[in-house]
Design a protein around this motif. Structure first.
Motif, short mmCIF file in Angstrom:
data_model
loop_
_atom_site.label_atom_id
_atom_site.label_comp_id
_atom_site.label_asym_id
_atom_site.label_seq_id
_atom_site.Cartn_x
_atom_site.Cartn_y
_atom_site.Cartn_z
N SER A 433 1.01 -1.24 -0.04
CA SER A 433 -0.06 -0.07 0.03
C SER A 433 0.86 1.32 0.02
CB SER A 433 -0.87 0.02 1.31
OG SER A 433 -0.27 0.07 2.37
N LEU A 434 2.18 1.18 0.68
CA LEU A 434 2.87 2.53 0.69
C LEU A 434 3.76 2.36 -0.81
CD1 LEU A 434 4.35 2.06 4.33
CD2 LEU A 434 2.90 4.03 3.38
N GLN A 436 2.64 1.33 -3.71
CA GLN A 436 1.97 1.73 -4.74
C GLN A 436 1.66 3.29 -4.80
OE1 GLN A 436 -0.54 -1.61 -5.73
NE2 GLN A 436 -2.16 -0.41 -6.31
N GLN A 437 2.07 3.83 -4.08
CA GLN A 437 1.77 5.51 -4.19
C GLN A 437 3.03 6.11 -4.75
OE1 GLN A 437 1.14 7.06 -0.22
NE2 GLN A 437 0.07 5.17 0.67
N HIS A 438 4.01 5.19 -5.36
CA HIS A 438 5.28 5.86 -5.68
C HIS A 438 5.59 5.19 -7.20
CE1 HIS A 438 5.94 8.43 -2.27
NE2 HIS A 438 5.21 7.49 -1.66
N PRO A 445 -2.39 4.28 -12.20
CA PRO A 445 -3.05 5.09 -11.21
C PRO A 445 -4.56 4.54 -11.13
CG PRO A 445 -1.70 6.41 -12.24
CD PRO A 445 -1.52 5.25 -12.97
N GLN A 447 -7.04 6.42 -8.98
CA GLN A 447 -8.03 7.48 -8.82
C GLN A 447 -8.05 8.36 -10.27
OE1 GLN A 447 -4.59 7.01 -8.08
NE2 GLN A 447 -3.27 8.83 -8.21
#
Length: 607
Positions: A433-434, A436-438, A445, A447
């Motif tokens: 989860s961390l 996947q933000q980078h 993406p 969102q």
């Protein structure tokens, strides 16, 4: 009879006294206002010059700081990075204090004339955040004392990262705030020098903010992923970008490695043949099956990474090795020959079994071009590629245990991550989860928001994508009640020579029903658009075409099967209607041999 009073005299007349008194009052008020304006302007001028001096001093200190951290001062003197950082922060704080207060606040709200004042205030405030909150944790980590005699550099670094993780996260938030502040400053003022300073600050923060975000994630996930809390096992796949797939290239040679307390050990090396018949039980959802089911990605190893969303491929790879070996697999990673070249630049050359030097200059050519001419037999060729993987891995692990080489390896790892040539997935949910933000995660993406990208999957079965060049021109148009008009122009150039290539490179496994020549290629070209986009028209080389449409992770996807003859160029143009956004789209850049040449036009603000 009492006397009748006459008109009031000067001493008695109330009305005559008031009128003369009002004029001096107005004059005094205007005079006082003028004095205040002049004083305020003078104050802003003087403090502005002082702030400029502080910012120039800050620039000098930051330059000295970079030299002291990288050891590039060249004058033989030793400068303390911590002390330099303190001095830089003091200059930035003074510049910020000098540009605050009522005079600066009121002047910044004057229409038009307040723009340069707003820009100066914003630059000073952002510089204060940068020097006071963002850079110190980074400098402290970079300037950590090292002992050249130690062989546990990575283990010590992981311990430092874990201890500094909260400070790095705080610095990442400060960097994001400073970037937002700088982005919001007026782009154009009537002082050209200020516009240049703002542009320079924005450029700096566009690099610093993502780097700090990456460091914050590294502090949270790298220690555990590299075995500080217990051994981990990963499958590392080398993607052959001479044959394009969604995440980069064809999954070829691979290695299985373990990480324990920061020490890496390669357990197994293999080729795609070893896992060709393995069918792991992986369910990636109905949307994935609808998009890629016909390619059988969970049952055909060569098609396991047709989606550009790397976590899909990683889940297939880990499940395949786990089923084949019976071992637990904690994650997956991918690199390509271009990434190996950058690593070999940091480690120095390796040696192949036949004595050939494996260098940063020849690894891409050996694996994706000349290797096909040297070995006509596929078994010999795969053995050669396996030798390349072993030689690169041996050189890498040797460098990790060599004192003094860790900084260069970290720089190389950061470079290939920025190029999209290193992807990592963790089976542990908190870590993923961390990640996947980078960009390291290689995640498409999910969102909403503007996105633009070209993804190519080779449909011919040859190795001609070594010669493929891609261009993307994204052109925003007018806004309508139904959205913004957008034109996406995708150009593919096949630079393959018309003769002289080995049959294995030019083969047409697809067996097309139309005549082809050696060097002709074929690609499934997919354009990824914003969520909610609608196609209004499509042409190939100016002729109308029908393209397939689907949705992946919320984004509209338009796909066309394109025959690409040798030494030719073809252009796919898509006319779209996208949800209105005033942001430039996120670029989805598939890592192939030659990066996409993307041109994203500036977005006009819709009223």
């Amino acid at each position: 009879m009492p006397a009748v009073p006459g008109p009031p005299g000067p001493a008695q007349g109330v009305f005559r006294l008031r009128r003369p008194l009002r004029r001096p009052s107005v004059r005094n008020t205007l005079l006082a206002a003028a004095v205040l304006c002049v004083a305020g302007a003078a104050w802003i001028g003087v403090t502005g010059l002082l702030a400029r001096s502080e910012l120039l001093n800050l620039e000098g200190e930051l330059s000295a700081l970079k030299q002291s951290v990288t050891g590039s001062s060249g004058n033989g003197t030793s400068v303390s990075p911590e002390r330099t950082m303190q001095t830089a922060a003091a200059h930035a704080a003074r510049a910020h204090r000098l540009t605050t207060g009522p005079a600066w606040y009121m002047a910044s709200h004057v229409p038009c004339l307040g723009r340069p004042v707003t820009t100066v205030r914003g630059i000073a405030q952002a510089a204060d955040r940068l020097a006071g909150d963002v850079l110190p944790p980074m400098v402290e980590l970079a300037a950590r004392p090292t002992d050249d005699a130690r062989h546990d550099g990575l283990q010590a670094l992981l311990s430092e990262l874990r201890g500094r993780a909260p400070a790095l996260e705080q610095a990442a938030r400060a960097a994001a705030d400073a970037r937002s502040l700088a982005d919001g400053l007026p782009r154009v003022s009537w002082v050209p020098g200020l516009d240049g300073a703002r542009a320079q600050l924005v450029s700096q923060l566009q690099q610093t903010a993502p780097a700090m975000a990456d460091m914050a994630v590294a502090g949270r996930v790298l220690p555990s992923m590299l075995g500080v809390d217990g051994p981990r096992r990963y499958i590392l796949v080398v993607q052959n970008t001479a044959e394009a797939r969604g995440t980069g290239g064809l999954p070829g040679a691979f290695a299985v490695l373990t990480a324990d307390q920061g020490r890496l050990r390669f357990e197994t090396f293999g080729t795609d043949t070893m896992l060709a018949s393995v069918r792991p039980a992986v369910d990636l959802g109905a949307e994935y099956r609808a998009q890629y089911g016909a390619m059988d990605p969970t049952g055909t190893w060569a098609n396991s990474n047709v989606s550009p969303h790397f976590p899909y491929a990683a889940r297939i790879w880990t499940a395949a090795w786990s089923k084949h070996s019976g071992q637990r697999v904690d994650g997956a990673a991918a690199v390509d020959p271009s990434a190996l070249a950058r690593l070999l630049q940091a480690t120095g050359p390796g040696r192949l079994p036949d004595g050939t030097a494996l260098t940063a200059d020849n690894v891409l050519d050996l694996t994706e071009r000349t290797g096909y001419a040297r070995f006509a037999d596929s078994r010999e060729r795969k053995a050669f590629l396996l030798g390349v993987a072993r030689a690169a891995a041996t050189r890498f692990t040797s460098a990790l245990s060599t004192p003094g080489q860790l900084p260069e390896l970290l720089k190389a790892a950061y470079d290939i991550t920025q190029q999209g040539r290193l992807r990592v997935w963790s089976a542990e949910r908190r870590e993923q989860s961390l990640l996947q933000q980078h960009p390291l995660a290689g995640a498409l993406p999910s969102q909403p928001g503007p996105i633009a990208g070209v993804v190519v999957n080779n449909a011919a079965g040859g190795k001609l994508d070594y010669y493929l060049e891609r261009k993307l021109h994204w052109i925003p148009g007018n806004c309508t009640p139904h959205g913004r008009k957008v034109t996406a122009r995708v150009t593919l150039d096949n630079r393959a020579p018309a003769s002289g290539l080995p049959p294995y490179v030019t083969q047409r496994v697809d067996k097309p029903p139309y005549p082809t020549r050696p060097g002709d290629n074929r690609s499934l070209v997919s354009y990824y658009a914003s969520s909610g986009a609608r196609l209004t028209g499509a042409t190939l080389d100016g002729q109308p075409v029908t393209v397939g449409n689907s949705v992946e992770r919320g984004h509209a996807v338009y796909t066309l099967d394109v025959e690409l003859p040798a030494q030719s160029s073809r252009t796919l143009t898509l006319d779209l209607l996208e949800p209105i956004s005033n942001r430039t789209p996120v670029l989805l850049d598939q890592p192939l041999v030659t990066p996409t040449r993307a041109r994203l036009e500036a977005v006009s603000v819709c009223e």
